[in-house]
Design a protein around this motif. Structure first.
Motif: not given
Lengths: 112, 114
Positions: A51-73
């Motif tokens: 959902i927007v503004n929520d995200f969780q790490k998967g199996d290989i998240a080290e060295g990566y980052s994400v954002s979810r400010e909009k539903k579409e992106s």
């Protein structure tokens, strides 16, 4: 047309540089995922978002980052902390857990 | 450890022959199983999704079966065509994954020769 778009198709990164991969969907899906694919291997999950503004790490998240400010992106940043970033990156979305996951065309990242 | 295995890694058949692709998973507690097709350098195209309560799914020339007790799924492609040449991936969502993570096999690369 409904679907998932990823850009760029090809991306080259110098050592020590951060790069951001774009993923956009117009399917009105709540869940979005980032996977990494290496030659001869199956896909591995980097991050996911339900959902927007929520995200969780998967199996290989080290060295990566994400954002979810909009539903579409759901953009993915590959940071300089990722020691082996050369791979094929795939974004996916689904209307909810357990339903079909639809994939974008992918971004191929190469470290120079 | 929950794993998904696809054997063989590569397969070549003459046009018109039926294709049989295998997928094994180590834990029978699955939510569903999905088969995908991937063309070289492209994203994945979803072919079939089988819910844990189902035994098979069909779409055109494609038929996928699911046997949870033995930890196996088989994808059948009838009367293969050169256009069926691609890598086929199976992926499982285990019931322990509350957020729908797909656990992928490494894929079977298929070549259909004219």
């Amino acid at each position: 047309d409904g679907g998932i778009t990823q850009s760029p198709k090809y991306l080259f990164r110098k050592e020590g540089q951060n790069v951001t991969l774009s993923c956009e969907q117009n399917l009105n899906h709540d869940a979005m995922y980032w996977y990494r694919q290496d030659p001869g291997q199956g896909l591995r999950l980097i991050y996911y978002s339900q959902i927007v503004n929520d995200f969780q790490k998967g199996d290989i998240a080290e060295g990566y980052s994400v954002s979810r400010e909009k539903k579409e992106s759901f953009p993915l940043t590959v940071t300089s902390a990722q020691k082996n970033p050369t791979a094929f990156y795939l974004c996916a979305s689904s209307i909810e857990r357990g339903q079909y996951q639809f994939f974008g065309p992918g971004t191929r990242l190469t470290v120079l | 450890k929950q794993e998904v295995t696809q054997i063989p890694a590569a397969l070549s058949v003459p046009e018109g022959e039926n294709l049989v692709l295998n997928c094994s998973f180590t834990d029978s507690a699955i939510y569903n199983l999905q088969w995908f097709r991937q063309d070289p350098g492209k994203g994945l195209t979803s072919l079939l999704l089988i819910q844990s309560s189902q035994r098979e799914q069909t779409s055109g020339r494609l038929n996928a079966s699911l046997d949870k007790s033995s930890g196996r799924s088989t994808l059948y492609i009838a009367a293969s065509q050169p256009g069926d040449s691609a890598t086929y991936l199976c992926a499982v969502i285990y019931t322990t994954d509350s957020w729908g993570k797909l656990q992928f096999g490494a894929g079977t690369q298929v070549v259909v020769t004219p």
